[in-house]
Design an enzyme around this catalytic site. Structure first.
Site, PDB file in Angstrom:
ATOM      1  N   HIS A  62       3.247  -3.611   6.633  1.00  0.00           N
ATOM      2  CA  HIS A  62       2.067  -2.746   6.584  1.00  0.00           C
ATOM      3  C   HIS A  62       1.971  -1.852   7.802  1.00  0.00           C
ATOM      4  CE1 HIS A  62      -0.201  -4.460   3.134  1.00  0.00           C
ATOM      5  NE2 HIS A  62       0.535  -5.523   3.398  1.00  0.00           N
ATOM      6  N   GLU A  80       1.978  -6.136  10.458  1.00  0.00           N
ATOM      7  CA  GLU A  80       1.139  -4.943  10.507  1.00  0.00           C
ATOM      8  C   GLU A  80       1.466  -4.178  11.783  1.00  0.00           C
ATOM      9  OE1 GLU A  80      -2.053  -4.818   8.267  1.00  0.00           O
ATOM     10  OE2 GLU A  80      -1.659  -2.727   8.762  1.00  0.00           O
ATOM     11  N   GLU A 103       1.593   3.500   3.223  1.00  0.00           N
ATOM     12  CA  GLU A 103       1.971   2.913   4.509  1.00  0.00           C
ATOM     13  C   GLU A 103       3.484   2.972   4.571  1.00  0.00           C
ATOM     14  OE1 GLU A 103      -0.177  -0.834   5.005  1.00  0.00           O
ATOM     15  OE2 GLU A 103      -2.063   0.144   4.414  1.00  0.00           O
ATOM     16  N   HIS A 125       0.878  -1.172   0.000  1.00  0.00           N
ATOM     17  CA  HIS A 125       0.000   0.000   0.000  1.00  0.00           C
ATOM     18  C   HIS A 125       0.913   1.219   0.000  1.00  0.00           C
ATOM     19  CE1 HIS A 125      -3.097  -2.831   1.927  1.00  0.00           C
ATOM     20  NE2 HIS A 125      -3.434  -2.643   0.661  1.00  0.00           N
TER      21      HIS A 125
END
EC number: 3.5.1.114
Lengths: 314, 321
Positions: free
Chosen positions: B125, B185, B32, B29
């Site tokens: 992420h 994440e 990010e 992404h």
């Protein structure tokens, strides 16, 4: 201390979504409209125009579509001719100027309250242009007294009104209410409640002022914008070489002294503040400012005296 | 009998092949930022001739176009493009950039499901939710991933293991391409912002992970133990206006930032913009996560809910080739 009489406040506008991904205002504007539908026009001390400033950006949940709307309100841009290639936001700025202005004329709305969010830890910060606009200074003083959940501060930009580039400069008395920290594209309930309370306090102040009472002056602390500081960058690629130092992150409005850490490079070195004069940083690590080459702004703190004021009907 | 078999399994170390190639992916992404900078810095620091003993680390910027524009994606979310169906879809001029890119990444790091796929994918992420560090994966009995999670418990940041119970063919995210894989994440961080503490936490976790891989590849036996696993059960959307589809409430202040705090039936979950409280109507207490993730508004998700279980993991050791 003398007394200054000023005209009664007749009209106000609350604007949200000037940046389409600053969601508190995007949701507070329709909520105010819902309150008006439910309770009628007598809900507020003056007629309040509610505006979604940049509907296309709001729809896409982006800061802007072509150009930052909140940089389009200089007198020059407002009077520039519109062609096929004129960016959307310039056209929209001119529409908003017709609706709420025209800027600098007697027809302009009395108060604009433009709602913004920041990823920086700035509590509720009022931003305005003039330190001799007593309406604005008194609104700030009242916000500081009434709002207790978060710190309330005032930033003054030393720019003459014709060069003032943001939406609220269209009004006779314009303020931005900046509340953070909140990620762009996210709406937090706690931040929403602070902004809602802020707008209600402003309306409350208008009611007090319009009632004709003498509003007592005082000494207030304000932050005068001094300059911006960019990230250290690679001279070839222009990529940032460092991030905001963990000891500076979230410390908006602290006092920076010589030697205090500013940045931590990816190779682990600390870059320190090397100016002689201690200044106060704010907008520390604001997402939207990366592309503008700003890591944070610096301000000088000053104590100003504001006079007693009283409304008069003209 | 089941218990005896389980006890037997735990006593004898499970032998697994070495992880000779690990892929570290950032910018799946494009907004990010921790993973993007970590991959860029790792690349810069790879001194020529410095052998990363016992493991090859491949660094990838997954979605360069999105990274360049600092947006999550340009046409479609890259991290939803790794199902078998999308990886084998025919490409035309109208194919979105991210599908073309997912097929490229599948050639580079896969093919998914084959013997040539990289041994381990770690996809980096960030989230706006207060989730600390989470390893997110499809498999609940992948001993490699579970042991890595156990090893990461020594990190400064809280580390948890999230499992999505989806078969490999339907698994839609990048890490499903590797023989083993997880998304790493870390939050909370606003998209488009890089915070020093979050970057440092990710850097530390990646170092710990690579240390574990080196130790594993060198023959170290890792003891049996157990790992708390959060298995995703369902998601809850925001209340919405039936005409405009706009959200009418925000996550309640008592739920905001309380990822992995048990949510009981009747607990407040939303506070409407007009001030009403909406409560959790489920029958079972569950663990919320991805609470108020920015990118999930458009996916109709305000939060996800998980069941927690203790998964026993056997001792493991690398099998000498």
């Amino acid at each position: 201390m003398g007394l200054i009489t000023l005209p009664v406040i007749r009209r106000m506008a609350v604007c949200g979504g000037t940046h389409g991904n600053e969601l508190t205002g995007v949701y507070l504007v329709p909520e105010l409209e819902r309150q008006r539908r439910e309770k009628g026009d007598t809900l507020w001390p003056v007629p309040v125009t509610t505006v979604l400033s940049n509907p296309r950006a709001v729809k896409e949940c982006k800061r802007y579509v072509n150009k930052d709307l909140n940089r389009c309100f200089t007198s020059a841009i407002l009077s520039s001719p519109v062609t096929d290639t004129t960016p959307y936001e310039v056209q929209r700025a001119q529409e908003l100027n017709s609706m709420l202005g025209p800027k600098g004329t007697a027809d302009a709305t009395d108060i604009i309250c433009d709602l913004h969010n920041t990823t920086a830890n700035m509590g509720l910060t009022v931003i305005s242009y003039s330190h001799t606009n007593w309406v604005i200074m008194h609104i700030y003083k009242y916000l500081q007294e009434k709002i207790t959940k978060v710190p309330v501060r005032l930033i003054l930009l030393n720019i003459p009104i014709c060069d003032a580039y943001s939406l609220e400069s269209v009004a006779k008395h314009g303020i931005s209410l900046e509340v953070g920290p909140q990620p762009h594209g996210v709406v937090r309930a706690d931040i929403f409640n602070v902004m809602k309370e802020g707008v209600n306090v402003v309306l409350d102040w208008i009611q007090h002022f319009n009632s004709g009472k003498v509003i007592e002056g005082a000494e207030v602390d304000v932050f005068m914008f001094e300059k911006s500081v960019d990230y250290p960058r690679d001279t070839e690629t222009q990529n940032p070489l460092a991030v905001i130092h963990p000891q500076l992150q979230d410390q908006d409005f602290c006092l920076l002294q010589r030697g205090d850490p500013l940045f931590l490079t990816f190779s682990g070195e600390t870059v320190g503040y090397d100016e002689e004069e201690p200044l106060h940083p704010f907008f520390i690590n604001e997402a939207a400012y990366y592309e503008k080459g700003i890591a944070f702004h610096l301000a000088r703190k000053k104590t100003l005296v504001i006079p007693n004021i009283q409304a008069k009907n003209d | 009998r089941e218990r005896e078999r389980e006890r037997e399994r735990e006593r004898v170390a499970v032998t697994l092949p070495a992880l000779s190639c690990v892929a570290l992916c950032g910018g799946t992404h494009g907004n990010e930022l921790s993973g993007i900078y970590l991959v860029q810095e790792t690349l810069k620091n790879k001194r020529k001739g410095e052998a990363m003993e016992a493991v090859t680390v491949v660094t990838v910027i997954s979605n360069p176009r999105a990274v360049q524009q600092r947006v999550r994606y340009t046409e479609t979310d890259l991290n939803r493009c790794f199902t078998y169906a999308m990886l084998s879809a025919p490409v035309s001029e109208r194919t979105p950039y991210e599908i073309i890119r997912s097929q490229e990444l599948n050639s580079l790091l896969g093919p998914k499901g084959s013997g040539q796929a990289v041994d381990l994918i770690c996809d980096l992420h960030n989230t706006t939710a207060n989730m600390g560090l989470c390893l997110i994966t499809y498999a609940d009995s992948d001993w490699i991933c579970l042991h890595i999670c156990k090893h990461l418990q020594m990190a400064t940041i809280p580390v948890r293991y999230i499992h999505y119970d989806i078969p490999l063919s339907e698994a839609f995210s990048l890490e499903s391409v590797g023989k083993h894989g997880f998304a790493m994440e870390i939050g909370p961080q606003p998209h488009g912002v890089i915070r020093s503490n979050i970057f440092t936490a990710m850097q530390e976790a990646v170092h710990l992970m690579l240390d574990w891989v080196r130790l594993f590849n060198s023959g170290t036996q890792f003891d049996e133990g157990s790992v708390d696993v959060y298995t995703m059960v369902k998601n809850i959307d925001y209340p919405r206006d039936p005409y405009t589809h706009n959200i009418t409430a925000a996550v309640h202040p008592e739920l905001q930032d309380r990822d992995f705090c048990l949510l009981y039936p009747g607990d407040p979950i939303f506070l409407s913009f007009s001030g009403e409280i909406l409560r959790y109507k489920g029958k079972e207490p569950l663990y919320p996560f991805f609470i108020n993730e920015c990118a999930y508004y458009e996916k109709g998700v305000a939060l996800l809910l998980a069941r927690k279980s203790k998964v026993k993991i056997p001792a493991i050791q690398c099998s000498r080739a």
